[in-house]
Scaffold this active site. Structure first.
Site, mmCIF file in Angstrom:
data_model
loop_
_atom_site.group_PDB
_atom_site.id
_atom_site.type_symbol
_atom_site.label_atom_id
_atom_site.label_comp_id
_atom_site.label_asym_id
_atom_site.label_seq_id
_atom_site.Cartn_x
_atom_site.Cartn_y
_atom_site.Cartn_z
ATOM 1 N N GLU A 199 38.276 39.703 49.530
ATOM 2 C CA GLU A 199 38.047 38.314 49.511
ATOM 3 C C GLU A 199 37.092 37.994 48.437
ATOM 4 O OE1 GLU A 199 36.230 34.935 52.502
ATOM 5 O OE2 GLU A 199 36.856 36.687 53.568
ATOM 6 N N ASN A 211 25.376 34.402 49.580
ATOM 7 C CA ASN A 211 25.066 35.085 48.512
ATOM 8 C C ASN A 211 23.481 35.755 49.120
ATOM 9 O OD1 ASN A 211 27.083 34.217 47.024
ATOM 10 N ND2 ASN A 211 25.743 33.644 45.281
#
Length: 379
Positions: free
Chosen positions: A253, A365
């Site tokens: 992914e 992130n």
């Protein structure tokens, strides 16, 4: 100045697939000329077009890595990478099959039963079976270990109760693989007691609620599971091994070219406008092209590692962090460079709308920086 031109031609492509790349470009040019699609940002997430998916399947560009015995084409991860990179760079509508082809195929090959492989893989290859991902939950953010959806064993199968959120395409997909708790939470081992199940999204007890973006788009959903029965033959992998299965799946992914190329068509448009004198020259364009070129090499290296069955979780996280940051910077650059008369103003506006999601989806992130630090042995 487009990324496709940064990939060498005439037999010098280091991956050795220049003929395949050229074939995909010809197909895309023909499709655009026929009005089959209009390039858009984030098309791998929001561009659901089953007719386009069928056209790709007809050319053998779905399930490329699926072995022939399961109806696939037995091609390499790098060949698949070339095809998907070209589709993304063109802003083609690939959302219908994207998750199934990117993530479910390798997971089925690694963890699925023989019966599951023979049932799902030929249908995915034919562009007839679409999947979603059932990982994230309300109030959990990127903390998958906080999963609260539970499965209770009953005669012949399991009963699932809980909710999943941000499930792209659930309102159109046939099934998703859900990560759920099959044992009580152990505070000392939060990742234990998790399992995965293949859930029929059109079955009884499943309710799909749309989540609309600020711009009105609908591709996200909340999926409510109300005592949903899942038969034993739809247990995915091993009971209690869900965390390990899930994290290995995330390499597929997070590392793909969609973490780099969601806004590529904007970079192309700005490059063309600048070359034609419709925009003033700006060195930032060259910097962005350089970043994309470097990320192309990094992402293809991860595809090569996956081909060799090597662990790629940390390199995938690096690609995801750097790639999604670059995608956002491209959106900002194009938005600032354009005005209401520029031919890509609408694309730029759409990219700015989508930008907040770039660094969140697939794991934020911030979380992935922790994954990278641990993987590199940092404290």
């Amino acid at each position: 100045m487009a990324l496709p031109r940064l990939v060498p031609r005439s037999g010098t492509d280091p991956s050795g697939h220049d003929e395949l790349r050229a074939e995909v470009r010809r197909f895309l040019a023909e499709q655009r000329a026929a009005g089959a699609f209009t390039p858009s940002v984030d098309a791998w997430l929001s561009g659901w077009d089953e007719a386009f998916t069928a056209a790709l399947a007809e050319r053998g560009w779905l399930g490329m890595t699926v072995p022939v015995e399961y109806g696939g084409h037995g091609r390499s991860f790098l060949e698949r990478f070339v095809v998907t990179e070209e589709l993304l760079a063109a802003g083609a509508p690939v959302a219908a099959h994207w998750i199934a082809d990117r993530q479910i195929v390798p997971s089925l090959l690694k963890y699925g039963t023989e019966a599951q492989r023979r049932h799902f893989l030929p249908r995915i290859v034919a562009g007839e079976c679409f999947f979603g991902i059932g990982m994230s939950e309300p109030d959990s953010g990127s903390d998958l270990a906080s999963v609260r959806t539970r499965a209770v064993q009953v005669d012949g199968g399991w009963r699932l109760t809980g909710a999943k959120v941000w499930t792209s395409g659930a309102h159109l997909a046939h099934a998703f693989i859900a990560l759920v708790r099959t044992a009580p939470v152990d505070p000392a081992h939060r990742h234990a007691g998790l399992s995965q199940f293949i859930v029929d999204l059109r079955g009884p007890g499943v309710e799909i609620r749309p989540i609309r973006s600020m711009n009105g788009a609908h591709h996200f959903n909340e999926v409510i599971l109300d005592d949903v029965f899942v038969p034993d033959d739809m247990v995915f992998g091993e009971i209690g091994d869900g965390w390990r299965q899930c994290t290995s799946e995330l390499a597929f992914e997070r590392s793909g070219p969609e973490r780099v190329l969601s806004t590529f068509m904007l970079l192309q448009a700005a490059s063309d406008a600048m070359a034609a004198g419709r925009l003033p020259r700006d060195a930032n364009l060259g910097r962005l092209v350089g970043r994309v070129a470097g990320l192309h090499q990094m992402s293809s290296a991860v595809a090569d590692a996956l081909q060799r069955h090597e662990p790629a979780e940390v390199p995938a996280a690096v690609v995801k962090v750097l790639g999604t940051t670059t995608e956002g910077d491209i959106a900002e650059f194009a938005h600032l460079a354009t005005d209401h008369t520029t031919d890509f103003a609408e694309l730029a506006a759409a990219a700015v709308d989508q930008r907040p999601g770039f660094t969140i989806r697939g794991g934020t992130n911030e979380v992935l920086r922790g994954v990278i630090a641990r993987g590199l042995g940092m404290r």
